[in-house]
Design a protein around this motif. Sequence first.
Motif, PDB file in Angstrom:
ATOM      1  N   ILE A  10      36.978  39.349   4.724  1.00 10.82           N
ATOM      2  CA  ILE A  10      36.670  40.256   3.613  1.00 10.82           C
ATOM      3  C   ILE A  10      37.862  40.332   2.643  1.00 10.82           C
ATOM      4  O   ILE A  10      37.697  40.248   1.427  1.00 10.82           O
ATOM      5  CB  ILE A  10      36.291  41.657   4.146  1.00 10.82           C
ATOM      6  CG1 ILE A  10      34.962  41.599   4.895  1.00 10.82           C
ATOM      7  CG2 ILE A  10      36.219  42.668   3.013  1.00 10.82           C
ATOM      8  CD1 ILE A  10      34.610  42.875   5.617  1.00 10.82           C
ATOM      9  N   ALA A  11      39.069  40.475   3.166  1.00 13.55           N
ATOM     10  CA  ALA A  11      40.252  40.544   2.324  1.00 13.55           C
ATOM     11  C   ALA A  11      40.453  39.236   1.575  1.00 13.55           C
ATOM     12  O   ALA A  11      40.802  39.240   0.379  1.00 13.55           O
ATOM     13  CB  ALA A  11      41.484  40.866   3.171  1.00 13.55           C
ATOM     14  N   ALA A  12      40.221  38.100   2.227  1.00 13.17           N
ATOM     15  CA  ALA A  12      40.380  36.797   1.580  1.00 13.17           C
ATOM     16  C   ALA A  12      39.347  36.612   0.484  1.00 13.17           C
ATOM     17  O   ALA A  12      39.638  36.035  -0.576  1.00 13.17           O
ATOM     18  CB  ALA A  12      40.282  35.678   2.611  1.00 13.17           C
ATOM     19  N   SER A  13      38.126  37.115   0.675  1.00 11.73           N
ATOM     20  CA  SER A  13      37.099  36.973  -0.362  1.00 11.73           C
ATOM     21  C   SER A  13      37.454  37.821  -1.589  1.00 11.73           C
ATOM     22  O   SER A  13      37.227  37.400  -2.730  1.00 11.73           O
ATOM     23  CB  SER A  13      35.721  37.334   0.183  1.00 11.73           C
ATOM     24  OG  SER A  13      35.688  38.689   0.577  1.00 11.73           O
ATOM     25  N   PHE A  14      38.045  39.031  -1.392  1.00 11.35           N
ATOM     26  CA  PHE A  14      38.486  39.843  -2.541  1.00 11.35           C
ATOM     27  C   PHE A  14      39.625  39.158  -3.295  1.00 11.35           C
ATOM     28  O   PHE A  14      39.650  39.135  -4.521  1.00 11.35           O
ATOM     29  CB  PHE A  14      38.922  41.235  -2.083  1.00 11.35           C
ATOM     30  CG  PHE A  14      37.784  42.182  -1.878  1.00 11.35           C
ATOM     31  CD1 PHE A  14      36.872  42.452  -2.886  1.00 11.35           C
ATOM     32  CD2 PHE A  14      37.624  42.821  -0.664  1.00 11.35           C
ATOM     33  CE1 PHE A  14      35.828  43.332  -2.681  1.00 11.35           C
ATOM     34  CE2 PHE A  14      36.585  43.706  -0.452  1.00 11.35           C
ATOM     35  CZ  PHE A  14      35.673  43.965  -1.462  1.00 11.35           C
ATOM     36  N   CYS A  15      40.563  38.604  -2.541  1.00  9.65           N
ATOM     37  CA  CYS A  15      41.670  37.897  -3.189  1.00  9.65           C
ATOM     38  C   CYS A  15      41.175  36.668  -3.944  1.00  9.65           C
ATOM     39  O   CYS A  15      41.636  36.382  -5.062  1.00  9.65           O
ATOM     40  CB  CYS A  15      42.713  37.472  -2.148  1.00  9.65           C
ATOM     41  SG  CYS A  15      43.629  38.875  -1.467  1.00  9.65           S
ATOM     42  N   GLY A  16      40.239  35.937  -3.384  1.00 12.15           N
ATOM     43  CA  GLY A  16      39.679  34.762  -4.052  1.00 12.15           C
ATOM     44  C   GLY A  16      38.924  35.154  -5.317  1.00 12.15           C
ATOM     45  O   GLY A  16      39.017  34.479  -6.347  1.00 12.15           O
ATOM     46  N   ALA A  17      38.165  36.263  -5.259  1.00 13.12           N
ATOM     47  CA  ALA A  17      37.430  36.721  -6.436  1.00 13.12           C
ATOM     48  C   ALA A  17      38.394  37.152  -7.542  1.00 13.12           C
ATOM     49  O   ALA A  17      38.173  36.862  -8.728  1.00 13.12           O
ATOM     50  CB  ALA A  17      36.504  37.867  -6.045  1.00 13.12           C
ATOM     51  N   LEU A  18      39.470  37.830  -7.166  1.00 13.09           N
ATOM     52  CA  LEU A  18      40.467  38.249  -8.149  1.00 13.09           C
ATOM     53  C   LEU A  18      41.144  37.036  -8.781  1.00 13.09           C
ATOM     54  O   LEU A  18      41.357  36.999  -9.993  1.00 13.09           O
ATOM     55  CB  LEU A  18      41.513  39.150  -7.485  1.00 13.09           C
ATOM     56  CG  LEU A  18      42.621  39.676  -8.403  1.00 13.09           C
ATOM     57  CD1 LEU A  18      42.045  40.580  -9.478  1.00 13.09           C
ATOM     58  CD2 LEU A  18      43.655  40.423  -7.589  1.00 13.09           C
ATOM     59  N   LEU A  19      41.437  36.023  -7.977  1.00 14.79           N
ATOM     60  CA  LEU A  19      42.056  34.805  -8.492  1.00 14.79           C
ATOM     61  C   LEU A  19      41.121  34.090  -9.463  1.00 14.79           C
ATOM     62  O   LEU A  19      41.553  33.645 -10.528  1.00 14.79           O
ATOM     63  CB  LEU A  19      42.434  33.885  -7.322  1.00 14.79           C
ATOM     64  CG  LEU A  19      43.130  32.579  -7.702  1.00 14.79           C
ATOM     65  CD1 LEU A  19      44.464  32.874  -8.370  1.00 14.79           C
ATOM     66  CD2 LEU A  19      43.317  31.724  -6.479  1.00 14.79           C
ATOM     67  N   ILE A  20      39.864  34.004  -9.132  1.00 16.59           N
ATOM     68  CA  ILE A  20      38.890  33.360 -10.027  1.00 16.59           C
ATOM     69  C   ILE A  20      38.767  34.157 -11.336  1.00 16.59           C
ATOM     70  O   ILE A  20      38.693  33.588 -12.420  1.00 16.59           O
ATOM     71  CB  ILE A  20      37.529  33.209  -9.320  1.00 16.59           C
ATOM     72  CG1 ILE A  20      37.641  32.148  -8.219  1.00 16.59           C
ATOM     73  CG2 ILE A  20      36.430  32.834 -10.300  1.00 16.59           C
ATOM     74  CD1 ILE A  20      36.421  32.036  -7.336  1.00 16.59           C
TER      75      ILE A  20
END
Length: 167
Positions: A10-20
Amino acid sequence: MFDTMTFTKIAASFCGALLILLLGKWAAEELYHSGGHGEQSYVIDTGAEEADEEAIEVAFADVYASADAEAGVRLFRQCSACHKAEAGENGVGPYLHGVVGREVGSTDYASYSGALSEVAEVWTPENLNGFLENPRGWAPGTSMGYNGLKDIEDRANLIAYLDSLDD
């Protein structure tokens, strides 16, 4: 249900979305704001060039010749906070009855600053005009805490009123 691996995903998906999101914002800025804007297709004339021209300097003697003492009564209200119009009655500052043509520092007012007597000997309309325009600039070191009247017509009207006080 919530173990360490699920929380990490879940934390990795939030970080990936923020990066995108940040990369997309950067790409859009580069795409749409790269060269600036071209020429305007229609320019509205506001007359700003005419307003930038220097104002014609009017001689104080000409303005003072047509000054209105009645308009000076309204302007004297600012002065009346510190000065009195009656002869011999000092306020925070010296009285202004008969000030036009009077010698500088000749009243019984005790707190004159020496800066005034260094600049002028007599309160002529021209000296009063210079002093009222910018007291600290005309007489550096003066104790008068007023910023001055910027309009030459207001100064002329006020001096005409002060001149009319002593007939």
